[in-house]
Scaffold this motif. Structure first.
Motif, PDB file in Angstrom:
ATOM      1  N   VAL A 187     -21.864 -14.203  -0.616  1.00  0.00           N
ATOM      2  CA  VAL A 187     -22.006 -12.880  -1.246  1.00  0.00           C
ATOM      3  C   VAL A 187     -23.460 -12.590  -1.550  1.00  0.00           C
ATOM      4  N   ARG A 188     -24.163 -13.574  -2.132  1.00  0.00           N
ATOM      5  CA  ARG A 188     -25.590 -13.392  -2.436  1.00  0.00           C
ATOM      6  C   ARG A 188     -26.392 -13.172  -1.157  1.00  0.00           C
ATOM      7  N   HIS A 189     -26.046 -13.901  -0.104  1.00  0.00           N
ATOM      8  CA  HIS A 189     -26.734 -13.764   1.175  1.00  0.00           C
ATOM      9  C   HIS A 189     -26.573 -12.349   1.728  1.00  0.00           C
ATOM     10  N   THR A 190     -25.375 -11.822   1.651  1.00  0.00           N
ATOM     11  CA  THR A 190     -25.115 -10.469   2.132  1.00  0.00           C
ATOM     12  C   THR A 190     -25.885  -9.429   1.324  1.00  0.00           C
ATOM     13  N   VAL A 191     -25.915  -9.618   0.004  1.00  0.00           N
ATOM     14  CA  VAL A 191     -26.648  -8.678  -0.864  1.00  0.00           C
ATOM     15  C   VAL A 191     -28.131  -8.688  -0.531  1.00  0.00           C
ATOM     16  N   LEU A 192     -28.700  -9.867  -0.315  1.00  0.00           N
ATOM     17  CA  LEU A 192     -30.126  -9.964   0.007  1.00  0.00           C
ATOM     18  C   LEU A 192     -30.442  -9.296   1.340  1.00  0.00           C
ATOM     19  N   LEU A 193     -29.582  -9.520   2.332  1.00  0.00           N
ATOM     20  CA  LEU A 193     -29.815  -8.894   3.635  1.00  0.00           C
ATOM     21  C   LEU A 193     -29.726  -7.368   3.537  1.00  0.00           C
ATOM     22  N   GLU A 194     -28.751  -6.887   2.781  1.00  0.00           N
ATOM     23  CA  GLU A 194     -28.625  -5.443   2.617  1.00  0.00           C
ATOM     24  C   GLU A 194     -29.813  -4.868   1.853  1.00  0.00           C
ATOM     25  N   LEU A 218     -39.254   5.407   6.216  1.00  0.00           N
ATOM     26  CA  LEU A 218     -39.167   6.826   5.880  1.00  0.00           C
ATOM     27  C   LEU A 218     -40.375   7.326   5.082  1.00  0.00           C
ATOM     28  N   ALA A 219     -41.138   6.372   4.566  1.00  0.00           N
ATOM     29  CA  ALA A 219     -42.288   6.769   3.731  1.00  0.00           C
ATOM     30  C   ALA A 219     -43.336   7.479   4.596  1.00  0.00           C
ATOM     31  N   THR A 220     -43.895   8.560   4.043  1.00  0.00           N
ATOM     32  CA  THR A 220     -44.950   9.291   4.748  1.00  0.00           C
ATOM     33  C   THR A 220     -46.277   9.030   4.063  1.00  0.00           C
ATOM     34  N   ASN A 221     -47.251   8.678   4.868  1.00  0.00           N
ATOM     35  CA  ASN A 221     -48.593   8.380   4.359  1.00  0.00           C
ATOM     36  C   ASN A 221     -48.544   7.404   3.182  1.00  0.00           C
ATOM     37  N   PRO A 222     -47.961   6.215   3.360  1.00  0.00           N
ATOM     38  CA  PRO A 222     -47.902   5.267   2.243  1.00  0.00           C
ATOM     39  C   PRO A 222     -49.281   4.709   1.917  1.00  0.00           C
ATOM     40  N   GLN A 223     -49.524   4.428   0.669  1.00  0.00           N
ATOM     41  CA  GLN A 223     -50.755   3.793   0.260  1.00  0.00           C
ATOM     42  C   GLN A 223     -50.769   2.358   0.786  1.00  0.00           C
ATOM     43  N   PRO A 224     -51.889   1.899   1.276  1.00  0.00           N
ATOM     44  CA  PRO A 224     -51.938   0.526   1.816  1.00  0.00           C
ATOM     45  C   PRO A 224     -51.486  -0.534   0.804  1.00  0.00           C
ATOM     46  N   ALA A 225     -51.862  -0.340  -0.444  1.00  0.00           N
ATOM     47  CA  ALA A 225     -51.477  -1.341  -1.463  1.00  0.00           C
ATOM     48  C   ALA A 225     -49.966  -1.349  -1.655  1.00  0.00           C
ATOM     49  N   ASN A 226     -49.398  -0.134  -1.748  1.00  0.00           N
ATOM     50  CA  ASN A 226     -47.946  -0.046  -1.922  1.00  0.00           C
ATOM     51  C   ASN A 226     -47.200  -0.602  -0.704  1.00  0.00           C
ATOM     52  N   GLN A 227     -47.744  -0.275   0.484  1.00  0.00           N
ATOM     53  CA  GLN A 227     -47.117  -0.773   1.704  1.00  0.00           C
ATOM     54  C   GLN A 227     -47.164  -2.299   1.751  1.00  0.00           C
ATOM     55  N   GLY A 228     -48.291  -2.840   1.291  1.00  0.00           N
ATOM     56  CA  GLY A 228     -48.423  -4.306   1.285  1.00  0.00           C
ATOM     57  C   GLY A 228     -47.422  -4.959   0.340  1.00  0.00           C
ATOM     58  N   ARG A 229     -47.255  -4.366  -0.836  1.00  0.00           N
ATOM     59  CA  ARG A 229     -46.298  -4.926  -1.790  1.00  0.00           C
ATOM     60  C   ARG A 229     -44.869  -4.806  -1.250  1.00  0.00           C
ATOM     61  N   LEU A 230     -44.572  -3.696  -0.591  1.00  0.00           N
ATOM     62  CA  LEU A 230     -43.229  -3.499  -0.048  1.00  0.00           C
ATOM     63  C   LEU A 230     -42.955  -4.494   1.080  1.00  0.00           C
ATOM     64  N   ASP A 231     -43.953  -4.696   1.934  1.00  0.00           N
ATOM     65  CA  ASP A 231     -43.788  -5.667   3.019  1.00  0.00           C
ATOM     66  C   ASP A 231     -43.578  -7.077   2.471  1.00  0.00           C
ATOM     67  N   ALA A 232     -44.326  -7.398   1.407  1.00  0.00           N
ATOM     68  CA  ALA A 232     -44.178  -8.732   0.797  1.00  0.00           C
ATOM     69  C   ALA A 232     -42.795  -8.890   0.182  1.00  0.00           C
ATOM     70  N   LEU A 233     -42.288  -7.812  -0.445  1.00  0.00           N
ATOM     71  CA  LEU A 233     -40.958  -7.869  -1.055  1.00  0.00           C
ATOM     72  C   LEU A 233     -39.877  -8.034   0.016  1.00  0.00           C
ATOM     73  N   ILE A 234     -40.050  -7.299   1.123  1.00  0.00           N
ATOM     74  CA  ILE A 234     -39.085  -7.435   2.229  1.00  0.00           C
ATOM     75  C   ILE A 234     -39.100  -8.857   2.777  1.00  0.00           C
ATOM     76  N   ALA A 235     -40.299  -9.394   2.959  1.00  0.00           N
ATOM     77  CA  ALA A 235     -40.429 -10.744   3.512  1.00  0.00           C
ATOM     78  C   ALA A 235     -39.804 -11.787   2.580  1.00  0.00           C
ATOM     79  N   SER A 236     -40.068 -11.634   1.277  1.00  0.00           N
ATOM     80  CA  SER A 236     -39.522 -12.612   0.322  1.00  0.00           C
ATOM     81  C   SER A 236     -38.002 -12.502   0.233  1.00  0.00           C
ATOM     82  N   THR A 237     -37.479 -11.270   0.340  1.00  0.00           N
ATOM     83  CA  THR A 237     -36.029 -11.080   0.296  1.00  0.00           C
ATOM     84  C   THR A 237     -35.358 -11.721   1.495  1.00  0.00           C
ATOM     85  N   ARG A 238     -35.949 -11.537   2.674  1.00  0.00           N
ATOM     86  CA  ARG A 238     -35.382 -12.135   3.875  1.00  0.00           C
ATOM     87  C   ARG A 238     -35.528 -13.659   3.856  1.00  0.00           C
TER      88      ARG A 238
END
Length: 205
Positions: free
Chosen positions: A80-87, A98-118
């Motif tokens: 269940v936890r695995h499925t939640v993390l993947l989703e 979907l983000a338009t013109n994201p700030q590089p810092a915000n994009q970096g934090r989002l990419d790091a969060l995605i990577a850590s979640t996966r």
């Protein structure tokens, strides 16, 4: 009636028959009665040992069944936890796309969060040396195999005990009736039941 009681009952019949024979002066030779009494005692002792071994295997079966159930529950929770993390990672990736013109810092934090979640999802799925889903499933499967083996041993030993009990009854009937074919059948069945119990106990059946 357990095995010891069956043996005692047969021996009491033999003792009563010997006493009656001594009074009347006619009966089968006492040697056959003594031999039958010894056989009954031996069969009863063997039956007790085999029955105790069967009970031990029943205990193992119950313990392994509980252990396997606990492990599969742990696996389900991790799944269940695995499925939640993947989703969650998929939603974050969709948000980033979907983000338009994201700030590089915000994009970096989002990419790091995605990577850590996966990465967390991957560890839940397979983490050698720890309790990943793959490792938990393997342990649960092993416990199930041990449980099934213990059940097979228990059932086989129970069959051996039943054979020994029938053999005790037949030899006891011989002491009461002096029908020698009962002694032969009882002794033969007892030998077969004992051999079967040994084969089952060694895991050869």
């Amino acid at each position: 009636m357990d095995n010891v009681e069956m043996a005692q009952d047969s021996l009491e019949h033999a003792h009563g028959h010997d006493a009656h024979s001594g009074a009347g002066g006619h009966a089968a030779p006492p040697t056959s009665t003594r031999l039958a009494a010894v056989l009954v005692a031996v069969l009863a002792a063997v039956a007790v040992v085999v029955e105790m071994s069967g009970n031990d295997q029943q205990t193992v079966y119950l313990a392994k069944d509980v252990s396997a159930s606990d492990l599969w529950s742990q696996y389900q929770g991790k799944s269940v936890r695995h499925t939640v993390l993947l989703e969650t990672a998929a939603l974050l990736e969709a948000e980033a796309a979907l983000a338009t013109n994201p700030q590089p810092a915000n994009q970096g934090r989002l990419d790091a969060l995605i990577a850590s979640t996966r990465a967390a999802a991957a560890r839940l799925e397979d983490e050698p040396g720890h309790d990943g889903m793959k490792q938990v499933a393997a342990r649960a499967t092993q416990e199930e195999a041990a449980r099934d083996h213990a059940l097979e041993l228990h059932e086989g030993l129970e069959r051996s005990v039943r054979g020994l009990q029938i053999a005790i009854v037949l030899v006891g009937l011989f002491m009461a009736t002096r029908l020698f074919w009962l002694f032969g059948v009882g002794a033969g069945l007892g030998a077969v039941a004992l051999l079967y119990g040994i084969v089952v106990g060694l895991g050869l059946a």
